[in-house]
Design an enzyme around this catalytic site. Sequence first.
Site, short mmCIF file in Angstrom:
data_model
loop_
_atom_site.label_atom_id
_atom_site.label_comp_id
_atom_site.label_asym_id
_atom_site.label_seq_id
_atom_site.Cartn_x
_atom_site.Cartn_y
_atom_site.Cartn_z
N GLY A 296 0.79 -1.22 0.00
CA GLY A 296 0.00 0.00 0.00
C GLY A 296 0.82 1.26 0.00
N CYS A 297 0.54 2.13 -0.95
CA CYS A 297 1.13 3.45 -1.08
C CYS A 297 2.63 3.39 -1.44
CB CYS A 297 0.97 4.31 0.16
SG CYS A 297 -0.73 4.75 0.49
N SER A 298 2.98 4.16 -2.43
CA SER A 298 4.39 4.32 -2.76
C SER A 298 4.78 5.75 -2.44
CB SER A 298 4.61 4.04 -4.25
OG SER A 298 3.73 4.82 -5.04
#
Lengths: 501, 386
Positions: B11-13
Site C-alpha cells: 500500500g502506497c508508494s
Amino acid sequence: MTRTLIPPEFLVKIDHVRCRRCKRCILNCGFGALSFQDRIVADSSRCVACHRCVTFCPEGAISVERNPLCFKPNAHWTPEVIKAIYKQAETGGVLLTGMGNDRPYINYFDHLLLDACQVTNPSIDPLREPMELRTYLGSKPNSVQVETRDGEHVLATRLSPQITLETPIIFAGMSFGSISLPAHKALARAAHLSGTLMNTGEGGLHRELYPYSSSIIVQVASGRFGVNQEYLDRAAAIEIKIGQGAKPGIGGHLPGEKVNQEVSQTRMIPEGTDALSPAPHHDIYSIEDLSQLIYALKEATRYTKPVGVKISAVHNAAAIASGIARAGADFIYIDGFRGGTGAAPTIIRDHVGIPIEMAIAAVDDRLRQEGIRNQVSLIAAGGFRHSGDVAKAIALGADIVAIGTAALVAMGCRVCQKCYTGNCSWGIATQRPELVQRLDPEEATERLVNLLRGWSLELKEILGALGVNAVESLRGSRERLRGIGLNQVELEILGVKPAGR
Amino acid sequence: MKEIFPRIPSGCSIIGVFNRKAKRFSGADIVRAIRVMHDRSNGLGGGFAGYGIYPEYKDCYAFHLLYEGEASQHETEHFLEKHFIIERSEPIPTRPHPRISDPPILWRYFLRVKPHRLESFRGGRGAESRSSPQFCAVLEKTGERCDERDFVVEQVMWINRCIGGAFVASSGKNMGVFKGVGYPEDIGEFYRIEEYEGYLWTGHGRFPTNTPGWWGGAHPFTILDWSVVHNGEISSYGINKRYLEMFGYHCTLQTDTEVIAYLFDLLHRRHGLPLEVACLALAPPFWKNLDRGSGAKEELARALRQVYGSALLNGPFSIVVGFTGGMIGLTDRIKLRPLVCGEKDEFLYLASEECAIRELCPNPDRVWAIKAGEPVIGKLEEGVQP
Ligand code: SF4
Ligand code: SF4
C-alpha cells in the site's frame, strides 16, 4: 427509644448440622452480629454482609442472604427510602455511609467503546513489542528550547519537577485513621514496588511510611492534620485537597474512637478527640488564596516537588480547573461522584456531584481551548473498576487515574459500605487493634502489586489493539472512542462520535 | 519448476529525490521512478511536490488551488485579493488524459502579503472569525510573535475550513504541489510535470483505505513549503489533531497525513526545534533505550517526550518530508512501513522500494534501509542557495 421499625437488611443463617462450634465466626465478625448461646446465634439486624464469617468458617456453615420480605414492592418508595425515613425518625440525625455512590445513575464508561485496529493500521502485539505506559506527573511547558553546542543538540529549558510513573495508575488519597496502618503501609509499599504513587489522604504520614517517601503524595487538607516541614519533605508531591468526589462541599470527620495514640501522633491532635476538617479551607476563599497556598508549599519545598489541587467533579469543574492551572498548580486531581470515602452523609454522597467521565471531558476541553493543557497533569478518580475504565478515562483526556475503592477491594474489602462505623471486619477501615491485625501488610502489598500489574498488562493489550505503543497516543485521543446509547448532547460533551460513524 | 513471483503490495508508494547542490532536474524523472511502483497504488490518488520550480517568482507565495466550481473560485479570489497582492493568476497547465476524469478547476496564484493586513493581523485584528480559536489569537496566548508565515498559515486554514469547495494544495515559496485522483504516473502526465525543473521532487501513489479518494485528499499534504508524502496510517491522529488545535491548526482534510505537515511547522518553524530534534519528538526512542544512559542526549530526548508526548506519531508510517532546501525520510519507531535510502554524488534518494531508486540511478554509491525512528535528513550543501 422504642423498638426499631427497621427490618434487618440481611439474614444470617447458620447450618447447625455442619457447625462444629469453633466460634471462629464470632471472632471474625467486627459488627458483633454473632454470639454463642449453646450454639451460634446470629443477630441479623447487625449484619452488614461483609462476608468475613462466611469466608473464614471452616465448615462452610454460614450463609448471608438479602432479607427478601421487608416491604411491599414500590418503585418510588423503595426499601432504601423507607428505611432511611425510619432511621431518621428514630435518631433525628444525619445518615452516614461509606464507600461510594451505589445508585444506578447512568455509567458513561459502560456507554463508551474503544477502537481496535485491523488491516491498514496493524495492531501491535504487546507480548513481542515494547509497550510504554510511562507517564510523568508534573507541569510541562508548551515548548522546549534547544541549543546547539559543538554540533550536539542540548536541552536549554529547565523543566519543572516531574515524577516518573511506570504505569498511569496511582492510589487515591485514603488517610491513616480512616484506614488502618497495615492498609496504609501496603499501599505505600505496593506503590513503591510498582513505580507509582500512593496518597496519604488528609491523615498525616506515619513514620513507618518514611522509607517510601519517593512514592508518596502528601495531602494538605483543610484540617492541616500532620502538616509540618518534615511531612512536606517526606513526599514526592503535595496535594491541596479542596474537595472529594464522594462528598463535594463537605469536610472530613474522623470520630474520636478512631483517634488512638498512633493516629493522634500522626495527625498531631489529642488522642480520642474528633478530627474535624472543615468544609472549606479557612485561608482559601478565592483562587488568589489558593495560589498563595500553592506557592507557599512550593517555597517550603524549594520548588523541588509538584504541587497539585484536588477537587470533586461538579458542574463548573472546567472553569475551576482552568483557574487552578493558572494559579500555579502542577497537577489537578478531579474526583467523580462514584469515589469512595470513609464516612459521608448519605444524602450528599448520593445526590451531589457529576460523573467523572463528563468532568474529564469538560476539563480537558477547556484547558485545551485556553492553550494551557500542558501546564498541568490531569488525574481522574472516582469509581474506576477495571483497566477498561482506565483506558477510557485516558482516551477522554486524563493523564493519570487514581484508584481507591478498587485498591481496598484488592486487599479484601467487600464494599459493605460500613467504613464509617470503624468495625471493618477485614481490618481495613478500622483502628480496633484486634481487627487491624487481621490485615497482613505483606499479603496486602502483594495483592496490590498484582492488581496494578494485571491492569497495566491489560492496558498494554488495549494499546496494542489500538495499534499504538505509547500511552501518550491514547491520552486525549477521543477519536478512538465511540459512544453507544448516548444522546447527541452527551456525545458532544464527551467529544466522541456515535458507534458506526 | 514453477516460477513464483512473491509480491506483497503493502500500500502506497512514496519517493523523494534531492540534489544537494540545488541543481534542477526535470519532473519527468520522478514520474519515471514512481511508475515502477505502480502496484503499490490503486488509482485513487497520486501527486508530486517540486521545489525550485518557480525561480521567476521565488519571493512570492505560490498558491495552488483546487476548486469544485466557479463560485468557490470567486469567493476565494475575493478573499485572496483582500489579503494579498496578486502578482500573477493563471490556470495550472494540464493536458487531457484518458485515465484522468473530472478534474476540478486548477489554478495558481503568486502572492505577496499586503503589509497593512499583516500589521492588523499582528495586532490580533483583521482575522476573519468564522470559528475559533484564531491562529493569531493562539499565537498571542502562547507569547509567540507572529510573522508573515503565520499570516499565510491563517489564510490557508481559513480557505480550507470556511470556503466550500476550495482547497489549497500548496502555499510555499518557489514550490508547488500537483495532485489528484488517478495513478501517479497518469497524474504526472496530466499536469505536464516534465515541463518543470526542480532540485527536489517528492511523489506519492495512493492506496486509500480510510478516507475517500478525492482530489484534495491525494498526497502531498502541505502547509507553507512543508510537503509530506506518507505510506501508512497515523493511529495517534486523534490526539495529534487535538494537540495541534491548541496551537491554532485546523485539520479539515479528512486525512491523517495532514497532521504531519502541521507538526513539522509547529515544532521546527514555530518552536524552533532543529529538524533532527523535531524528528526525535515525533518518533522518539523507547524508554528502555533512554534508561541506559543519563547524558545530555538522553536528557533532551526525555524532556521532548514529556513535553511533546501528544505530538508523538504512532502507528505505521514512512514519510518523506520536503521543505525549502532539503528533505527528510522518517519511519515509525518499530518500522511498520518500508523506506529505502540511496546516495549517488550529490543526489539523495528515498523510496518505498529500491527498484524506484535504481530506475533513476542504476549504480548508487550506497543503498540502505533506514532505521526505525531514525531520520535521514538531506540539506543543501553549505553556501548553496535554492
Ligand atoms: S465459624 Fe463456622 S463452624 Fe465455626 S462456629 Fe462459626 S459457623 Fe460454626
Ligand atoms: S473497607 Fe471494610 S467496612 Fe469499608 S466497605 Fe470495605 S469491608 Fe466494608
